[in-house]
Design a protein around this motif. Sequence first.
Motif, PDB file in Angstrom:
ATOM      1  N   GLN A  85       8.195  12.194  -3.245  1.00 15.65           N
ATOM      2  CA  GLN A  85       8.662  10.821  -3.370  1.00 15.65           C
ATOM      3  C   GLN A  85      10.175  10.803  -3.560  1.00 15.65           C
ATOM      4  O   GLN A  85      10.787  11.823  -3.878  1.00 15.65           O
ATOM      5  CB  GLN A  85       7.963  10.121  -4.530  1.00 15.65           C
ATOM      6  CG  GLN A  85       8.217  10.776  -5.885  1.00 15.65           C
ATOM      7  CD  GLN A  85       7.309  10.242  -6.955  1.00 15.65           C
ATOM      8  OE1 GLN A  85       6.136  10.562  -6.984  1.00 15.65           O
ATOM      9  NE2 GLN A  85       7.859   9.444  -7.845  1.00 15.65           N
ATOM     10  N   THR A  89      12.178   6.922  -7.907  1.00 14.03           N
ATOM     11  CA  THR A  89      11.222   5.879  -7.532  1.00 14.03           C
ATOM     12  C   THR A  89       9.815   6.404  -7.774  1.00 14.03           C
ATOM     13  O   THR A  89       9.604   7.574  -8.039  1.00 14.03           O
ATOM     14  CB  THR A  89      11.338   5.475  -6.047  1.00 14.03           C
ATOM     15  OG1 THR A  89      10.931   6.567  -5.238  1.00 14.03           O
ATOM     16  CG2 THR A  89      12.755   5.055  -5.699  1.00 14.03           C
ATOM     17  N   ASN A  90       8.885   5.535  -7.659  1.00  9.23           N
ATOM     18  CA  ASN A  90       7.491   5.919  -7.838  1.00  9.23           C
ATOM     19  C   ASN A  90       6.726   5.497  -6.593  1.00  9.23           C
ATOM     20  O   ASN A  90       5.834   4.667  -6.640  1.00  9.23           O
ATOM     21  CB  ASN A  90       6.917   5.256  -9.095  1.00  9.23           C
ATOM     22  CG  ASN A  90       5.620   5.918  -9.521  1.00  9.23           C
ATOM     23  OD1 ASN A  90       5.366   7.072  -9.193  1.00  9.23           O
ATOM     24  ND2 ASN A  90       4.803   5.193 -10.259  1.00  9.23           N
ATOM     25  N   ASP A  91       7.101   6.089  -5.451  1.00 10.20           N
ATOM     26  CA  ASP A  91       6.466   5.756  -4.185  1.00 10.20           C
ATOM     27  C   ASP A  91       6.881   6.792  -3.145  1.00 10.20           C
ATOM     28  O   ASP A  91       7.860   7.513  -3.334  1.00 10.20           O
ATOM     29  CB  ASP A  91       6.898   4.364  -3.719  1.00 10.20           C
ATOM     30  CG  ASP A  91       5.971   3.764  -2.667  1.00 10.20           C
ATOM     31  OD1 ASP A  91       5.029   4.445  -2.219  1.00 10.20           O
ATOM     32  OD2 ASP A  91       6.202   2.599  -2.296  1.00 10.20           O
ATOM     33  N   TYR A 115       1.272   0.648  -2.148  1.00 12.47           N
ATOM     34  CA  TYR A 115       1.488   1.490  -3.322  1.00 12.47           C
ATOM     35  C   TYR A 115       0.154   2.044  -3.825  1.00 12.47           C
ATOM     36  O   TYR A 115       0.040   3.232  -4.145  1.00 12.47           O
ATOM     37  CB  TYR A 115       2.197   0.665  -4.401  1.00 12.47           C
ATOM     38  CG  TYR A 115       2.405   1.394  -5.693  1.00 12.47           C
ATOM     39  CD1 TYR A 115       3.354   2.414  -5.797  1.00 12.47           C
ATOM     40  CD2 TYR A 115       1.664   1.065  -6.830  1.00 12.47           C
ATOM     41  CE1 TYR A 115       3.546   3.088  -6.980  1.00 12.47           C
ATOM     42  CE2 TYR A 115       1.866   1.733  -8.015  1.00 12.47           C
ATOM     43  CZ  TYR A 115       2.802   2.742  -8.092  1.00 12.47           C
ATOM     44  OH  TYR A 115       2.980   3.408  -9.276  1.00 12.47           O
ATOM     45  N   TRP A 118      -1.019   4.829  -1.552  1.00  9.62           N
ATOM     46  CA  TRP A 118      -0.306   6.070  -1.865  1.00  9.62           C
ATOM     47  C   TRP A 118      -0.838   6.687  -3.163  1.00  9.62           C
ATOM     48  O   TRP A 118      -1.106   7.891  -3.212  1.00  9.62           O
ATOM     49  CB  TRP A 118       1.201   5.799  -1.968  1.00  9.62           C
ATOM     50  CG  TRP A 118       1.955   6.970  -2.515  1.00  9.62           C
ATOM     51  CD1 TRP A 118       2.189   8.165  -1.886  1.00  9.62           C
ATOM     52  CD2 TRP A 118       2.556   7.078  -3.798  1.00  9.62           C
ATOM     53  NE1 TRP A 118       2.908   9.005  -2.708  1.00  9.62           N
ATOM     54  CE2 TRP A 118       3.147   8.350  -3.887  1.00  9.62           C
ATOM     55  CE3 TRP A 118       2.667   6.217  -4.887  1.00  9.62           C
ATOM     56  CZ2 TRP A 118       3.830   8.784  -5.012  1.00  9.62           C
ATOM     57  CZ3 TRP A 118       3.351   6.642  -6.013  1.00  9.62           C
ATOM     58  CH2 TRP A 118       3.914   7.913  -6.071  1.00  9.62           C
TER      59      TRP A 118
END
Length: 138
Positions: A85, A89-91, A115, A118
């Motif tokens: 990623q 970020t968290n994606d 999201y 993922w």
Amino acid sequence: MRYGREEAEWDSLVEAGIEFLVERAELENTTSYTEFNSVVCRRAGVRQFDFSLDAERAAIGRLLEQISEDARQRCGGLLLSALVQYLGTNDAGPGFYALAKRKGYTVPRGALPRYEFWLGQVAELHARHARPRRRPAS
């Protein structure tokens, strides 16, 4: 040559990338593009990708795609590149979602459903590869 790298170098990057990402899954963790670049290139004994260059960013995207393709059976059809990623970020990056579509996944359109898609890939990779937890001694 692939993306300016000899075949043997590219193959070493793929092998090191699979090994590293499976290790991250075993630890139930993810990694950033920066960490992935550093660790995988060090393990393969090659120069790092230069993210300031469009061609180098494209190359690492293609590397992650090949890693996912080569490890797909081992990962139960999941996309191992989901574990990479953007830093801070968290994606996943847009390349992950494009790859998922090409591999036949239905990728939702909205930000939250994407999201969650993922997160589902990450959670399943973790569940598939997680190391057994040790129980405390009695």
